[in-house]
Design a protein around this motif. Structure first.
Motif, short mmCIF file in Angstrom:
data_model
loop_
_atom_site.label_atom_id
_atom_site.label_comp_id
_atom_site.label_asym_id
_atom_site.label_seq_id
_atom_site.Cartn_x
_atom_site.Cartn_y
_atom_site.Cartn_z
N ASN A 18 -36.12 11.29 3.45
CA ASN A 18 -36.64 11.64 1.90
C ASN A 18 -37.08 13.19 2.17
OD1 ASN A 18 -35.03 9.97 0.76
ND2 ASN A 18 -36.41 8.25 0.37
N ILE A 19 -37.73 13.72 3.14
CA ILE A 19 -38.36 14.67 3.80
C ILE A 19 -38.03 15.79 3.07
CG2 ILE A 19 -37.14 16.01 5.43
CD1 ILE A 19 -40.95 15.18 5.39
N GLY A 20 -36.72 16.03 2.17
CA GLY A 20 -36.68 17.23 1.87
C GLY A 20 -37.65 17.24 0.94
N PHE A 21 -37.92 16.30 -0.75
CA PHE A 21 -39.18 15.86 -1.65
C PHE A 21 -40.15 17.09 -0.80
CE2 PHE A 21 -36.61 11.95 -2.43
CZ PHE A 21 -36.06 12.34 -3.66
N ALA A 22 -40.76 17.04 -0.03
CA ALA A 22 -42.06 18.22 0.65
C ALA A 22 -41.08 19.34 -0.05
CB ALA A 22 -41.76 17.86 2.18
N PHE A 23 -40.30 19.92 0.24
CA PHE A 23 -40.23 21.06 -0.36
C PHE A 23 -39.95 21.93 -0.85
CE2 PHE A 23 -37.86 20.46 4.23
CZ PHE A 23 -38.85 21.42 4.71
N THR A 24 -40.08 20.81 -1.84
CA THR A 24 -40.94 21.34 -4.04
C THR A 24 -42.48 21.90 -3.65
OG1 THR A 24 -39.77 18.73 -4.68
CG2 THR A 24 -40.78 20.58 -5.99
N PHE A 25 -42.82 22.06 -2.89
CA PHE A 25 -44.12 22.64 -2.82
C PHE A 25 -43.72 24.22 -3.03
CE2 PHE A 25 -45.59 17.95 -1.47
CZ PHE A 25 -46.65 17.95 -2.35
N ILE A 26 -42.56 24.01 -1.23
CA ILE A 26 -42.10 26.07 -1.75
C ILE A 26 -42.26 26.91 -3.01
CG2 ILE A 26 -40.89 27.60 -1.17
CD1 ILE A 26 -41.37 26.28 1.41
N ILE A 84 -51.37 23.52 15.31
CA ILE A 84 -52.62 22.76 16.02
C ILE A 84 -52.60 21.96 16.31
CG2 ILE A 84 -54.81 22.95 16.11
CD1 ILE A 84 -55.02 26.26 16.05
N SER A 85 -52.20 21.08 14.84
CA SER A 85 -52.40 20.24 14.10
C SER A 85 -51.32 19.53 13.41
CB SER A 85 -53.43 19.52 13.33
OG SER A 85 -53.91 18.31 13.18
N PRO A 86 -49.81 19.25 13.34
CA PRO A 86 -48.63 19.13 13.16
C PRO A 86 -48.90 17.79 12.58
CG PRO A 86 -48.08 18.81 14.53
CD PRO A 86 -49.26 19.98 15.22
N SER A 87 -48.94 17.47 10.96
CA SER A 87 -48.34 16.49 10.35
C SER A 87 -48.47 16.28 8.94
CB SER A 87 -50.10 15.91 10.22
OG SER A 87 -51.02 16.21 9.26
N MET A 88 -47.20 15.21 8.17
CA MET A 88 -47.73 15.47 6.84
C MET A 88 -48.38 16.22 6.13
SD MET A 88 -44.70 14.94 4.81
CE MET A 88 -43.55 13.69 5.98
N PHE A 89 -49.60 15.92 6.38
CA PHE A 89 -50.15 16.43 5.49
C PHE A 89 -50.29 18.21 5.29
CE2 PHE A 89 -55.16 18.41 4.99
CZ PHE A 89 -55.12 18.25 3.49
N THR A 90 -50.77 18.80 6.97
CA THR A 90 -50.56 19.89 7.46
C THR A 90 -49.05 20.57 7.27
OG1 THR A 90 -49.90 19.24 9.28
CG2 THR A 90 -52.43 19.77 8.85
N LEU A 91 -48.35 19.62 7.07
CA LEU A 91 -46.57 20.84 6.72
C LEU A 91 -46.83 20.50 4.69
CD1 LEU A 91 -43.83 21.05 6.57
CD2 LEU A 91 -43.37 18.09 5.82
N LYS A 92 -47.34 19.75 4.03
CA LYS A 92 -47.45 19.92 2.81
C LYS A 92 -48.00 21.78 2.50
CE LYS A 92 -46.54 15.41 1.54
NZ LYS A 92 -47.32 14.34 0.67
N CYS A 99 -48.58 27.38 0.96
CA CYS A 99 -49.01 28.62 1.29
C CYS A 99 -47.87 29.13 1.40
CB CYS A 99 -49.72 28.18 2.92
SG CYS A 99 -51.83 27.68 2.11
N VAL A 100 -47.00 29.25 2.57
CA VAL A 100 -45.82 30.20 2.34
C VAL A 100 -45.31 30.20 1.27
CG1 VAL A 100 -45.53 29.31 5.04
CG2 VAL A 100 -43.69 28.24 3.51
N GLY A 101 -45.01 29.27 0.48
CA GLY A 101 -44.40 29.21 -1.37
C GLY A 101 -45.30 30.70 -2.32
N LEU A 102 -46.18 30.49 -1.79
CA LEU A 102 -47.76 31.42 -2.06
C LEU A 102 -47.28 32.83 -1.75
CD1 LEU A 102 -50.69 29.04 -2.54
CD2 LEU A 102 -49.56 29.86 -4.39
#
Length: 400
Positions: A46-54, A94-102, A107-110
């Motif tokens: 269900n990782i697709g839901f994370a892209f709502t942040f963009i 540097i530090s890939p994780s679910m937190f840094t992904l969000k 940030c790239v959305g902004l």
């Protein structure tokens, strides 16, 4: 000469606008390519839901940018946007994780939202002549479509070479670095002067809008709502309702996007010769007729031909609405074009929910009927916008 930009500076600023749209396409349209690697990396289907942040971040950026441009220089805002995008990618690398992904997606959305809104405003105020302005506003969309055409392929290639998803996002920041270099060597004096002239119009004062502007804004909303709903459900419609195979069901959308890219590439030739008050309603008629052929005629040969014509004419509408909206005010404030963008972005954001709701309660055929209905209402609004237009005649005399 103090009030005129040199040709070199104008070219650099215009290229900056093009790259801003290219960057936005990069970070949005790479989603499909990185979705599977992300699911595997985090073992989360269900990782697709994370892209709502963009989407949320882009909407918020476009919402606030009009106010920010009143208070801060455009050059500073672009530099900050670059820093946000690059720094978030570096942290995630540097530090890939679910937190840094969000954090990265937010940030790239902004950054993408800021880039797109600022680029639209810059193009409007770099060029005074209506035809040249319309040409450049529409041509920015070519770079968005161009990014959409090459970035998924580029990302897929990197994945086959065993690059991780966070490395791909880091590589995409090359465009942001290029924008930063151009910004540093550009003179934004005339754009900041426009901001100063518009401070008294800083608020979203809808009472100052004429009827044409309201029609343009709602037409932009319905147009993107319809287009994104169509592109989201067309393949399923061709397979489940018309009974086509997977390969055939993919072809109409592929032809459509390719034709859009070609149409946008040719846009400088079209918009230099034909005024927007003719392009918008007439091209919308052709697009709507072709859309009806795509949806209601089950013959694949006719559908593919209609998809090509649809893409060639449809590509002018949204950017054309943005440009035409700026014709309605002299010295249009930053909040004008960003508000129209906001209407369009809201249509984009609601397309998934609207399509899902209609599909769930009324069925897939009704989804496609609703797309036609949204297009027809958008066409009516465009016609009304042209009829009640308060287009400034003086700007045409100002030259380039």
């Amino acid at each position: 000469m103090n009030t005129e930009m040199s040709l070199k500076n104008k070219v650099i600023l215009t290229l900056t606008c093009y790259l801003c749209y290219f960057y936005t396409a990069n970070v949005i349209l790479v989603t499909g390519a990185v979705m599977k690697p992300l699911s595997e990396y985090f073992d989360n289907s269900n990782i697709g839901f994370a892209f709502t942040f963009i989407n949320v971040a882009m909407w918020f950026a476009i919402f606030i940018i009009g106010f920010l441009m009143i208070r801060f220089s455009i050059k500073l805002l672009l530099i900050i946007a670059v820093i946000i995008g690059v720094l978030s990618s570096l942290i995630t690398y540097i530090s890939p994780s679910m937190f840094t992904l969000k954090i990265l997606l937010t940030c790239v959305g902004l950054t993408g939202g800021l880039f797109m809104a600022i680029a639209s405003y810059m193009i409007v105020h770099i060029y005074n002549d209506h035809k040249v302005r319309a040409m450049n506003v529409i041509f920015t969309d070519f770079f968005f479509s161009f990014g959409g055409a090459i970035i998924p392929i580029f990302a897929a290639y990197l994945i086959t070479q065993n690059y991780e998803w966070y490395t791909i996002y880091a590589i995409l920041q090359i465009t942001a670095i290029a924008i930063l270099v151009l910004v540093i060597f550009s003179d934004f004096t005339i754009l900041n002067r426009h901001s100063c002239e518009s401070k008294k119009q800083a608020s979203l004062n809808f009472s100052s809008w004429n009827f044409s502007l309201y029609c343009i804004a709602f037409a932009a909303f319905l147009f993107l709502l319809a287009q994104l709903t169509m592109t989201s459900y067309a393949q399923t419609y061709f397979q489940d309702i018309l009974g086509w195979g997977t390969i055939d069901a993919n072809k109409p959308l592929s032809y459509f996007w390719t034709a859009q890219c070609i149409g946008l590439f040719l846009s400088p030739l079209i918009t230099r010769k034909i005024p927007l008050k003719f392009i918008l309603p007439s091209f919308m008629v052709v697009s709507t007729i072709c859309l009806c052929c795509i949806i209601y005629i089950p013959n694949i040969d006719i559908v593919l031909k209609a998809a090509i014509i649809f893409g060639l004419f449809n590509c002018y509408i949204y950017a054309g609405l943005l440009a035409y909206g700026t014709f309605q005010m002299e010295n249009s404030p930053p909040t004008l074009i960003t508000t129209i963008l906001l209407f369009g972005t809201t249509g984009t954001a609601l397309s998934t929910t609207t399509g899902a709701f209609i599909n769930k309660y009324f069925g897939l055929v009704t989804v496609m009927h609703s797309v036609i209905f949204f297009y027809l209402i958008s066409f009516i609004l465009i016609v009304l916008a042209v009829i009640y237009s308060k287009e400034s005649k003086t700007e045409n005399l100002l030259g380039h």
